[in-house]
Design an enzyme around this catalytic site. Sequence first.
Site, mmCIF file in Angstrom:
data_model
loop_
_atom_site.group_PDB
_atom_site.id
_atom_site.type_symbol
_atom_site.label_atom_id
_atom_site.label_comp_id
_atom_site.label_asym_id
_atom_site.label_seq_id
_atom_site.Cartn_x
_atom_site.Cartn_y
_atom_site.Cartn_z
ATOM 1 N N SER A 94 0.867 -1.175 0.000
ATOM 2 C CA SER A 94 0.000 0.000 0.000
ATOM 3 C C SER A 94 0.904 1.225 0.000
ATOM 4 O O SER A 94 1.926 1.230 -0.701
ATOM 5 C CB SER A 94 -0.929 -0.070 1.206
ATOM 6 O OG SER A 94 -1.882 0.949 1.169
ATOM 7 N N HIS A 109 -2.660 -1.125 -3.420
ATOM 8 C CA HIS A 109 -3.758 -0.182 -3.173
ATOM 9 C C HIS A 109 -3.472 1.075 -3.963
ATOM 10 O O HIS A 109 -2.365 1.600 -3.917
ATOM 11 C CB HIS A 109 -3.824 0.197 -1.694
ATOM 12 C CG HIS A 109 -4.181 -0.947 -0.820
ATOM 13 N ND1 HIS A 109 -3.999 -0.909 0.537
ATOM 14 C CD2 HIS A 109 -4.710 -2.165 -1.096
ATOM 15 C CE1 HIS A 109 -4.409 -2.058 1.058
ATOM 16 N NE2 HIS A 109 -4.835 -2.837 0.085
ATOM 17 N N ASP A 161 -4.440 -4.416 5.831
ATOM 18 C CA ASP A 161 -4.709 -5.396 4.776
ATOM 19 C C ASP A 161 -3.453 -6.228 4.510
ATOM 20 O O ASP A 161 -2.347 -5.710 4.525
ATOM 21 C CB ASP A 161 -5.138 -4.650 3.503
ATOM 22 C CG ASP A 161 -5.758 -5.567 2.465
ATOM 23 O OD1 ASP A 161 -6.289 -6.623 2.851
ATOM 24 O OD2 ASP A 161 -5.708 -5.216 1.275
#
Lengths: 273, 202
Positions: B18, B45, B138
């Site tokens: 991310s 992401h 995540d």
Amino acid sequence: MEQNALKDTDVETLLNDLLELYGYDFTEYSKASIKRRVNRLYILDRFLSFAEFRYRIKADPDYLKRFVEQITVTVTEMFRDPPFYKSLRENVLPTLGTYPFIRIWHAGCSSGEEVYSMAVLLEEANLLHKSLLYATDINPEVLDKARKGIFSLAHMKQYSENYISSGGKKEFSQYYTANYDKVIFDDRFRKKMIFSTHNLVSDRSFNVFQLILCRNVLIYFDKDLQTRVFDLFEESLENLGFLALGSKETLRFSNIAARFKQTDKEKIWRKIA
Amino acid sequence: MAKNSLASPVDLVVIGGSAGSLDVILRMLPPLSHDLRFPVIIVLHRKSTFDSSLSDLFATRTSLTVKEAEEKEYLRPGVIYLAPADYHLLVEKNLTLSLDYSEKVNYSRPSIDVTFQTAADALEGNLAGILLSGANADGALGLKTIHSAGGITAAQNPGSAEMPYMPNQALALSVVDYILNIDEIAYFVNKLSDSKTKFHSE
């Protein structure tokens, strides 16, 4: 969330139950996706064993509704992928306008956000008065929502932005009335919509359309099922009619590809033969 | 689940990141072996407006094929697949890819957990997962699933990460076999591709 509370064989057993007892056929859905949905629900609803889960689905009609609603993906939004709607405005609606009467099918319409988006486009192109929007989904619960035309106010900011990026020139809020945390879309849109359950897996063609939209539905189907649904669309589309798919879906490798031509870089094809 | 055999230790590498991971990937790509014998899936992401240009950017850094994952396509060795913006990317047992526009997971779509968990299931543990920099939880549970399935797990050294939160979440679950500095990631992937190398999970 833990992924694998239920085994592949458990999921297969449930899908077979659904088919035998209720006629819902999820056996040709993409396996990883359906397994994840079923596992998610099992954990969300805090079942302690597979046997309990299975019994509940078989014995409790209300829970069956919830099961079907939860394992099918119902996520949607208004004017999702604004360039797609811009292309509809510029490349599709002018052609549809030449017909005396316009029939559009939203296949897998979920809670109706795309149907209302389309109705707004049609009104702005001065075509709504001669259009009829058929909106179908496998899932009766989401169709009830769609039929009401009531949506959460919290989403409207995003939807207005999408609307403007799609080439919308008006104030989006003029199309609905806000009340507390909800909005209701104007009656004149709903009057042009027909909502009905339709199962793409098992139900037949029911009319002929000039435009069919089926966006982010086929991604959940395996190749064989996709093929059958493409045939259904081909059969349900007038010659020179349009078929619109989701941004990651394609006709390119399908059985009907030769009879369709992609109109621009958006996922819109025209039936040419 | 048995540990990976010597003959076929790893059939897929999944990488998730991310905030702060884009630069890590750009540095990892050039030294990657140009004949990797497994596919690589990258889940990043990013803003949904950030379209397929990311795969073009990656392609400038490696001679391996880099492409955005398409639904129902078969995974091929030596190809780097990038999860498309705003869809979850799932790995099927027949080694095809599925896309899914369901609810966000950990506020994210694509979610690293979704790809890692379905990949672990599909490959029955014959895979490796690498979690990079990020400011979100995540990926940690996904790495745990890979670990439990018998796969190999690695995380970017939080000390070298622009956003250490994500690799730290995985470390907190005690599911990370290898902690890698940025320059070690490509070497690690290349070693996985070398079938003579025996990796251990403990």
